[in-house]
Design an enzyme around this catalytic site. Sequence first.
Site, PDB file in Angstrom:
ATOM      1  N   THR A   1     -73.492  11.426 -74.531  1.00  0.00           N
ATOM      2  CA  THR A   1     -72.693  12.975 -75.226  1.00  0.00           C
ATOM      3  C   THR A   1     -73.114  12.654 -76.779  1.00  0.00           C
ATOM      4  OG1 THR A   1     -70.548  10.967 -75.718  1.00  0.00           O
ATOM      5  CG2 THR A   1     -70.589  12.998 -73.918  1.00  0.00           C
ATOM      6  N   GLU A   2     -74.014  11.487 -77.133  1.00  0.00           N
ATOM      7  CA  GLU A   2     -74.260  11.192 -78.645  1.00  0.00           C
ATOM      8  C   GLU A   2     -74.804  12.302 -79.334  1.00  0.00           C
ATOM      9  OE1 GLU A   2     -75.545   7.440 -76.205  1.00  0.00           O
ATOM     10  OE2 GLU A   2     -75.438   9.719 -75.565  1.00  0.00           O
ATOM     11  N   VAL A   3     -75.255  13.502 -78.691  1.00  0.00           N
ATOM     12  CA  VAL A   3     -75.666  14.561 -79.238  1.00  0.00           C
ATOM     13  C   VAL A   3     -74.960  15.730 -80.026  1.00  0.00           C
ATOM     14  CG1 VAL A   3     -78.194  14.867 -78.971  1.00  0.00           C
ATOM     15  CG2 VAL A   3     -75.941  16.114 -77.585  1.00  0.00           C
TER      16      VAL A   3
END
Length: 257
Positions: free
Chosen positions: A133-135
């Site tokens: 989910t980094e983006v």
Amino acid sequence: MSWTEYAVMNRIALVTLNRPEKRNALNHIVVKELTELLTKAVEDQNVKVIILQANGPVFCAGADLEYLQQLQTNTYEENLEDSRQLAQLFELIYTMPKVVIARIQGHAIAGGCGLATVCDFSFSVPEARFGYTEVKIGFIPAIVSYFLANKIGDGKARELLLSGNLIPASQAQEYGLINFVTEPDVLDSEIMGLAEQLCQQNSAQSMAWTKKLLADIRQKTLADAMTYAAEANAHARASEDCQKGIAAFLDKKDLTW
């Protein structure tokens, strides 16, 4: 206070994330402790297989966001050193000579999904969700990208890393991200069954050499890969374990490693 635990039973090391109040989120202390315990398991002569697990309802929620916020005041050099620690942990699991099995009893997100990515085998309950989910928070899934693309292919890796979406365990298994989806009431028995099988039926030397082969061969051209594989094959044939295993097979004798 330690956020990890270490125990050994029947040649199986249990390395446990123990920060359930923070959903086993990763910071520099947790990463350092995990690296130390996994290195300890590699060096432990009483250990043949490692199970990476976590306490609480979540396997690992990824990076501790409060910790990441603190890092924003760091210099580039300080952030680079911190990033290298996580990279070293992933590389250690991926290349270490002993087999690592992930026990995923809950969600594995971002860095937590990265841990699952680099393990040799992974068992998950059906309810677990997986994703990078980094983006969604303006970050990037940098360190896991190499391992994920090698594991599931560029197309699926792009889908997961660029969308940031979470997927169910069944889809993660379909993508090749994890190996097995198992009901919670048999999760431990299934994992221990595999761990015991590896301990009893497989040569530790052969498993170590196979892990090294898989890690090294991807970086070579076809011609170099075949040369490397042939050399590895020749070395293995001359090993004591190979001679012992072939003799037992031909003599129709059961062999416990």
